[in-house]
Design a protein around this motif. Structure first.
Motif, PDB file in Angstrom:
ATOM      1  N   UNK A   9      35.217 -16.067 -75.820  1.00 56.06           N
ATOM      2  CA  UNK A   9      34.680 -16.905 -74.750  1.00 56.06           C
ATOM      3  C   UNK A   9      34.001 -16.042 -73.693  1.00 56.06           C
ATOM      4  N   UNK A  10      32.749 -16.410 -73.346  1.00 58.09           N
ATOM      5  CA  UNK A  10      32.002 -15.738 -72.277  1.00 58.09           C
ATOM      6  C   UNK A  10      31.265 -16.802 -71.462  1.00 58.09           C
ATOM      7  N   UNK A  11      31.782 -17.117 -70.272  1.00 56.56           N
ATOM      8  CA  UNK A  11      31.187 -18.194 -69.476  1.00 56.56           C
ATOM      9  C   UNK A  11      30.010 -17.706 -68.629  1.00 56.56           C
ATOM     10  N   UNK A  12      29.071 -18.587 -68.427  1.00 58.38           N
ATOM     11  CA  UNK A  12      27.970 -18.373 -67.472  1.00 58.38           C
ATOM     12  C   UNK A  12      27.856 -19.666 -66.674  1.00 58.38           C
ATOM     13  N   UNK A  13      28.858 -19.920 -65.839  1.00 54.96           N
ATOM     14  CA  UNK A  13      28.968 -21.205 -65.152  1.00 54.96           C
ATOM     15  C   UNK A  13      27.759 -21.538 -64.281  1.00 54.96           C
ATOM     16  N   UNK A  14      27.141 -20.570 -63.568  1.00 53.99           N
ATOM     17  CA  UNK A  14      25.980 -20.943 -62.754  1.00 53.99           C
ATOM     18  C   UNK A  14      24.838 -21.529 -63.580  1.00 53.99           C
ATOM     19  N   UNK A  15      24.780 -21.178 -64.858  1.00 54.21           N
ATOM     20  CA  UNK A  15      23.743 -21.717 -65.748  1.00 54.21           C
ATOM     21  C   UNK A  15      24.265 -22.869 -66.599  1.00 54.21           C
TER      22      UNK A  15
END
Length: 726
Positions: free
Chosen positions: A645-651
């Motif tokens: 899992x690798x999140x990029x929440x702003x995107x």
């Protein structure tokens, strides 16, 4: 087989309060037994008696993290022994409860099963030495002065006060029920009459006094329920629900998340920042709170948020050699144990730690990546900027482009990298090294910090500074690989000695380099292979130091033991470089270790003994804490590594690349939070492949599979750099 960390002790703890008893529920003044508040032993003796006879429970156990419950027999009265009326039900028992909170609440309830009234004297034996936790645990209590006792019969209250001009410490023990009570010769006495076939309850409040302020415990009550309910009660957030096909994995996750929820320190600046561990580290440690909060992000958000807030509030402001402090430095630890409060050491506010500043900057970026919480990220960005300035101005002592630490305080911490034991840094011959020293993991985390903070700077509109940091990171990466990579050994050097020569023992520090992404793909594969060789991988986990080194000791702190926190970190690095076989072996070792221990609670460190027929369990580091917050968070990070899992929440983006081992064919993770969205992940093995399905439950989120292999041309890295350059 079942191991228990510190088998001679039982604990109840909450916030800054800690009760340590024997397995039979006694606090006799031996060893570390007693009641502690703010790292001070307020009561060194705490035991019950009836008619002068000591009561020893026949059953004693923790009911929750903050409560203990036991049962004891009440000695028969001479009168009942002579009559033998209804002998089959003759007798009485004593229910003893202890509830830890902002102080200690004690309850003694006598159940009389006879057909005659019972008249007895309940006794509570008390003493205080006001020693520090570490000193009491080591068997060398350090009382600052004698404890003076005073009894107030009208309030039914005993006060034990430290007779010292240096410290204001006291404890008040009050019988809360309207009853006769007295104090004599170290024993609080309460005459009681218990009706036939009836009960009688007595409540006692133990109120610590620190610097003139009295702390009163609340009403005692047992709280039981699900892990989610505990997290909601203590942290005010809802964790995702993990469903694992492997029962060991399930139990280990449940215990880890429950332990994390039990460890908030309750500081005003950030209530959900976690303590390091019980019983020795019941205070604030900068890099411990950051590491735990970051590793636990798959399950919990608030511990990292509040760790960032507290670290920012404690950031250094001046040059102070006693505290190893400079402007912008980040805290190593802040506590109020007696020795620190007296000024014997600088640990009431001590800054000798190079891991905290690099972790702070990197983990602020990680917090933003997981939560998209722009307001908090921008609020904390000034502290990160000051930390970056500190790294450039004070961290690189000789201006060679690498961080080297040197202790200035005569009572400070000798080693100021990831491993901070006095003997942690050795050469290939096992000789302990003197500062100034360069250690590899500090350089890797500096590189990670420079890159992870970039999206926060972009959110703040400071693209110019972001571009500068990316360029600095590229130069640093090249410098690290030029000076610290050992080509013949296929691993990173532990560091450079005070003369700039490579330190070449094989250590777990090299595994941290994979997490940071500083290695090339080929280097990453070679490091993973080297760390899983028999001299490093014990079968339970990766040792801190190779068995080939003359300094190796399987039960030392940093010279051969196995730390769960490192297993999680290194596993995330293995996943980043696509080292699936090594990742699966490391995960198997961690969960097999958990299965050895009561409630699958992994202690601070286990022994580095090789897993074989002669050693069916590895033992435990003798002074290990359990629970230990970053052992629990290491479990969470291990699950994250398996899911990729690798999140990029702003995107509004979630990248993943799950690879489950054959012994874990299925995982469900429900209500995972990425930014403002929640998503359910179902991951399962199909033949030799791992498949997945995602269902976004709330919010906006795009879920895509992307390989996590680290390459300079990685799509995610290019996207970030493109964003910055616009």
């Amino acid at each position: 087989m079942e191991l228990r960390t510190r088998p001679h002790q039982r604990f109840a703890y909450r916030d800054r309060s800690l009760l340590v008893t024997s397995p039979l529920g006694l606090c006799t003044g031996e060893g570390a037994e007693g009641f502690y508040f703010h790292n001070t032993r307020m009561l060194s003796r705490l035991s019950w008696s009836i008619d002068g006879q000591q009561v020893t429970p026949f059953a004693w156990s923790d009911v929750s993290h903050a409560a203990l419950l036991g049962y004891a027999e009440v000695p028969e009265s001479q009168e009942l022994q002579e009559t033998e009326v209804f002998s089959e039900v003759t007798g009485a028992h004593l229910e003893l409860s202890a509830f830890v909170g902002d102080g200690l609440r004690l309850r003694a309830e006598i159940a009389n099963y006879t057909h005659q009234d019972r008249h007895l004297v309940l006794g509570l034996h008390l003493a205080a030495d006001f020693s520090g936790t570490a000193e009491a645990d080591a068997g060398t209590p350090d009382p600052t002065g004698p404890a003076l006792a005073s009894w107030d019969p009208e309030r039914r209250r005993l006060e034990l006060r430290l007779d010292s001009d240096q410290l204001d410490r006291a404890v008040r023990v009050q019988v809360l029920d309207e009853t006769d009570a007295g104090w004599n010769d170290g024993r609080l006495t309460i005459p009681l009459s218990v009706p036939a076939r009836g009960r009688r309850r007595i409540e006692v409040a133990v109120c610590p006094v620190v610097d003139g302020r009295e702390h009163r415990p609340g009403a005692g009550a047992f709280t039981v329920g699900s892990t989610a309910a505990l997290v909601s009660r203590r942290l005010g957030e809802e964790p995702p629900l993990l469903e694992a096909s492997d029962a060991t994995v399930q139990r280990t996750w449940d215990t880890a998340v429950a332990d994390l929820a039990s460890l908030p320190l309750g500081l005003e600046e950030g209530p959900n920042a976690l303590i390091a561990g019980v019983p020795l580290y019941d205070q604030f440690f900068g890099r411990d709170t950051l590491t735990t909060g970051w590793q636990a992000l798959l399950a919990l958000r608030s511990p990292l948020r509040d760790a960032l807030r507290v670290n920012a509030a404690l950031q250094g402001e001046r040059i102070d050699d006693w505290r190893d402090e400079e402007p912008g430095a980040m805290i190593h630890q802040a506590g109020d144990a007696p020795a620190s409060a007296r000024g014997d050491n600088p640990f009431d506010r001590y800054y000798g730690d190079y891991a905290t500043p690099v972790d702070y900057v990197a983990m602020l970026g990680q917090y933003y990546a997981w939560t998209g919480d722009r307001d908090t990220a921008l609020q904390l960005l000034p502290a990160a900027r000051r930390a970056l300035t500190w790294l450039d101005r004070y961290g690189d002592l000789d201006r060679d482009g690498l961080l080297e630490y040197r202790r200035r305080s005569p009572k400070g911490v000798r080693n100021q990298g990831w491993k901070d034991a006095p003997n942690a840094i050795v050469d290939a011959e096992g000789q302990v090294q003197s500062d100034p020293l360069i250690t590899c993991e500090l350089q890797g985390y500096w590189y990670s910090a420079l890159r992870n903070i970039v999206p926060v700077l972009v959110a703040a509109g400071d693209r110019l500074y972001a571009r500068r940091l990316l360029a600095q990171a590229a130069r640093l990466r090249q410098r690290i690989n030029d000076r610290l990579w050992l080509e013949d050994a296929g691993i990173y050097a532990l560091g450079l000695d005070s003369d700039g020569r490579p330190l070449t023992p094989v250590t777990s520090n090299a595994g941290h380099m994979l997490l940071t992404g500083v290695a090339t793909p080929e280097q990453g594969q070679r490091v993973a292979a080297r760390l899983m060789q028999p001299d490093m991988f014990s079968g339970w986990g990766i040792r801190t130091l190779s068995t080939d080194n003359p300094a190796y000791n399987p039960f030392s702190y940093h010279l051969g033991s196995v730390w769960a926190v490192e297993q999680g970190t290194i596993a995330a690095g293995f996943g980043r470089y696509g080292c699936w076989e090594q990742l699966h072996g490391l995960a198997r070792g961690l969960f097999d270790t958990a299965e050895l221990f009561t409630a699958n609670r992994i202690p601070e460190a286990v022994g580095g003994l090789t897993r074989d027929d002669d050693h069916p369990h590895p033992g435990v580091y003798p002074q290990a804490n359990a629970p230990q917050s970053w052992s629990a968070s290491g479990t969470v990070l291990m699950i994250q590594a398996l899911l990729g899992v690798r999140p990029v929440a702003p995107a509004h983006l979630l990248l993943l690349d799950p690879r489950l081992p054959d012994w874990l064919p299925e995982l469900n993770l429900r209500r995972l939070r990425i930014g403002d969205a929640t998503v359910d992940l179902h991951v399962w093995r199909h033949g030799d492949r791992t498949k997945w399905r995602a269902q976004v439950r709330t919010g906006r989120l795009l879920v895509r599979q992307r390989p996590s292999l680290r390459t300079p041309q990685a799509r995610t890295a290019r996207a970030v750099e493109s964003l910055v350059s616009r």
